[in-house]
Design a protein around this motif. Sequence first.
Motif, PDB file in Angstrom:
ATOM      1  N   ALA A 473       0.828  -1.209   0.000  1.00 47.73           N
ATOM      2  CA  ALA A 473       0.000   0.000   0.000  1.00 47.73           C
ATOM      3  C   ALA A 473       0.861   1.257   0.000  1.00 47.73           C
ATOM      4  O   ALA A 473       0.594   2.206  -0.747  1.00 47.73           O
ATOM      5  CB  ALA A 473      -0.930  -0.010   1.201  1.00 47.73           C
ATOM      6  N   GLU A 474       1.888   1.267   0.829  1.00 45.25           N
ATOM      7  CA  GLU A 474       2.737   2.464   0.936  1.00 45.25           C
ATOM      8  C   GLU A 474       3.535   2.718  -0.328  1.00 45.25           C
ATOM      9  O   GLU A 474       3.902   3.865  -0.606  1.00 45.25           O
ATOM     10  CB  GLU A 474       3.670   2.311   2.136  1.00 45.25           C
ATOM     11  N   ALA A 475       3.796   1.670  -1.115  1.00 41.95           N
ATOM     12  CA  ALA A 475       4.529   1.866  -2.369  1.00 41.95           C
ATOM     13  C   ALA A 475       3.592   2.235  -3.510  1.00 41.95           C
ATOM     14  O   ALA A 475       3.851   3.172  -4.276  1.00 41.95           O
ATOM     15  CB  ALA A 475       5.303   0.598  -2.728  1.00 41.95           C
ATOM     16  N   ALA A 476       2.477   1.520  -3.638  1.00 40.76           N
ATOM     17  CA  ALA A 476       1.610   1.685  -4.802  1.00 40.76           C
ATOM     18  C   ALA A 476       0.744   2.936  -4.727  1.00 40.76           C
ATOM     19  O   ALA A 476       0.464   3.557  -5.762  1.00 40.76           O
ATOM     20  CB  ALA A 476       0.727   0.447  -4.959  1.00 40.76           C
ATOM     21  N   GLY A 477       0.312   3.319  -3.530  1.00 42.34           N
ATOM     22  CA  GLY A 477      -0.576   4.476  -3.414  1.00 42.34           C
ATOM     23  C   GLY A 477       0.037   5.768  -3.906  1.00 42.34           C
ATOM     24  O   GLY A 477      -0.502   6.415  -4.809  1.00 42.34           O
ATOM     25  N   PRO A 478       1.176   6.198  -3.353  1.00 41.46           N
ATOM     26  CA  PRO A 478       1.801   7.428  -3.836  1.00 41.46           C
ATOM     27  C   PRO A 478       2.175   7.353  -5.315  1.00 41.46           C
ATOM     28  O   PRO A 478       2.066   8.352  -6.039  1.00 41.46           O
ATOM     29  CB  PRO A 478       3.047   7.545  -2.951  1.00 41.46           C
ATOM     30  N   ALA A 479       2.607   6.176  -5.781  1.00 46.24           N
ATOM     31  CA  ALA A 479       2.961   6.036  -7.199  1.00 46.24           C
ATOM     32  C   ALA A 479       1.736   6.227  -8.088  1.00 46.24           C
ATOM     33  O   ALA A 479       1.821   6.827  -9.162  1.00 46.24           O
ATOM     34  CB  ALA A 479       3.581   4.666  -7.445  1.00 46.24           C
ATOM     35  N   ALA A 480       0.576   5.726  -7.642  1.00 48.55           N
ATOM     36  CA  ALA A 480      -0.662   5.911  -8.407  1.00 48.55           C
ATOM     37  C   ALA A 480      -1.022   7.388  -8.502  1.00 48.55           C
ATOM     38  O   ALA A 480      -1.437   7.874  -9.560  1.00 48.55           O
ATOM     39  CB  ALA A 480      -1.796   5.132  -7.752  1.00 48.55           C
ATOM     40  N   ASN A 481      -0.858   8.120  -7.403  1.00 42.50           N
ATOM     41  CA  ASN A 481      -1.186   9.542  -7.418  1.00 42.50           C
ATOM     42  C   ASN A 481      -0.266  10.321  -8.352  1.00 42.50           C
ATOM     43  O   ASN A 481      -0.704  11.197  -9.101  1.00 42.50           O
ATOM     44  CB  ASN A 481      -1.088  10.108  -6.001  1.00 42.50           C
ATOM     45  N   GLN A 482       1.003  10.005  -8.317  1.00 43.19           N
ATOM     46  CA  GLN A 482       1.943  10.670  -9.209  1.00 43.19           C
ATOM     47  C   GLN A 482       1.624  10.361 -10.662  1.00 43.19           C
ATOM     48  O   GLN A 482       1.672  11.244 -11.528  1.00 43.19           O
ATOM     49  CB  GLN A 482       3.373  10.237  -8.874  1.00 43.19           C
TER      50      GLN A 482
END
Length: 557
Positions: A473-482
């Motif tokens: 979650a901590e890796a994929a969430g911010p990457a999705a937003n970017q």
Amino acid sequence: MNWTDGGGGAGGASGGSDPRFDGAEGGPQAYDYHTPDPLEPEALPPEQPPAPPPPPPPPSTLPKDPPPPVAADVSPGPDNHISQAAGTPFTAALPKWVLEITQTQDAADLELTYPKGGPTTKRTVRLYWFRFLGVGFHSGNVMGVNRELLKKLLRAQEELYRQYREAMGAPADDADDQKKFKEWCSAKELVGGQGKRGGGNHRDGSAIDVEYTTSPWVPIYDSSGPTGEIHNNRNVEWSRINVWEPCLEVYQRATLFCFGHSIQPRKSSDASRSYDTFKKVHDGLVSYLAYRYPHGAQEDLTEASLGDFINRVKSEKDTTLSGCKILLRDGSGKLAERSPYDEQGRVDERLLGEAYAQIEADRKVMRYGMVKNSLKIDADRIDESATNFREPCRGFLMLKKEVVLALIKVGLRWGGQDFGDMMHFDMGFEVLNEFYDVAVAHKASQLLNMLGTKDDVGLQKLRDAATAIKSAAEAAGPAANQASLAGDTTKEDACRAAVRSADAALSKVSAAGGAVKRAASSEKMPENKRQKALDAADAALAAAKQAETEARQATAM
């Protein structure tokens, strides 16, 4: 904290200490991630119960953001992302302006704090500006609504346009079509997202206010009793005694006078019934005050004389006011109903004189329940010199019923139905895609604490699973937003899917936890049940590792 068997990810993990995590497995989380803001009446009171959470958010279907202005392609087909987002096929009769997105704006550093008092997560949320109901959003600066709300509003607008065309028969090539649609919707004002200066769900574009001036936040009854906007430093008891109950008494007096029976605005699970009840009370209030202020609905407070008031009641004795009852307090302070007519049909002019005076007092009281922003209060007393009162003679519900029902149909919560805020529609406690990973990671951390440190094979598997879920979650969430802000929909979709996989794995950890903990603490558990618990732990760990792999692959795209 007791661990019980049963599924539930961040949307409903069993054994969680917070009931706001109730929800469907793998679905968006149902918790209040906003901090109420006292600057606006739209700041939602935390006491209100959440609406049931919707299903998991679909992969992004909106196109990359083109330079404004841009008209969305409304032709049907698999490449039409906006069309897919709106949910139903379009016809040739639907004009492009129905789905026209005029402008986008990135609202930076919008905050999520969960749990309350916990760490703050800041994200940039893209907001979309367009004309809804023929009206543009205004918030003092150019804002709009977030992508999830945009999709819902487009569906509602399409449905309303179809109803408008059926009702009005307007030709598709009518140059004034949009103007006529606006008039049919009876829309004049629209407030959307307000960024960091906004309150409640307006902060991140998850709410709109329709007809801000004429459809205020007013006291109503819910299942627990009187409710409404909370004033005086969020003092519920003060608000109940000084605002809610006095206004509810005015509704009772107004409907008794005009209709002969009391009608109160009560929350109902049936939105259509709620609207009809609220509208009846609104009509009664407007008519009642008009007996003393004939042009009050136009904010002309020229008063009818006592004589004119009495003569009007006499003239309507056998028609409009045939069942009229006057509700006043007696010498002991108790409410008592009395008819203004005796058995011979004669009018009691002394009683009507008291009713005439009461109308003035009731208009004053209703101002407290129709205030813009917040009541000005000094030492627990309402400041009568304030200028932010709305005019009660206009009533409180100017929204068209078709608009209300169309917005509820697409999954929005109506503030009027839930807590009296007639103008307000929002996404309830649905978590935005931009913050979805935060809830998943937090719940994984919570489960890690619940699992403890006991040396046990099954518990260790669940601890490893929760750790992998948190990492995914901590890796994929911010990457999705970017990726979303960069217009990379392929990467965004993959990262969002990884977060959903992590949440699904979280459900498996939660479901397995009770049995695994019992197996670890009981030597008498039958071997077949012990093995079943370990199998569930294996399945949870496999799902968590798969989510971690998906996150790693998605972020590397």
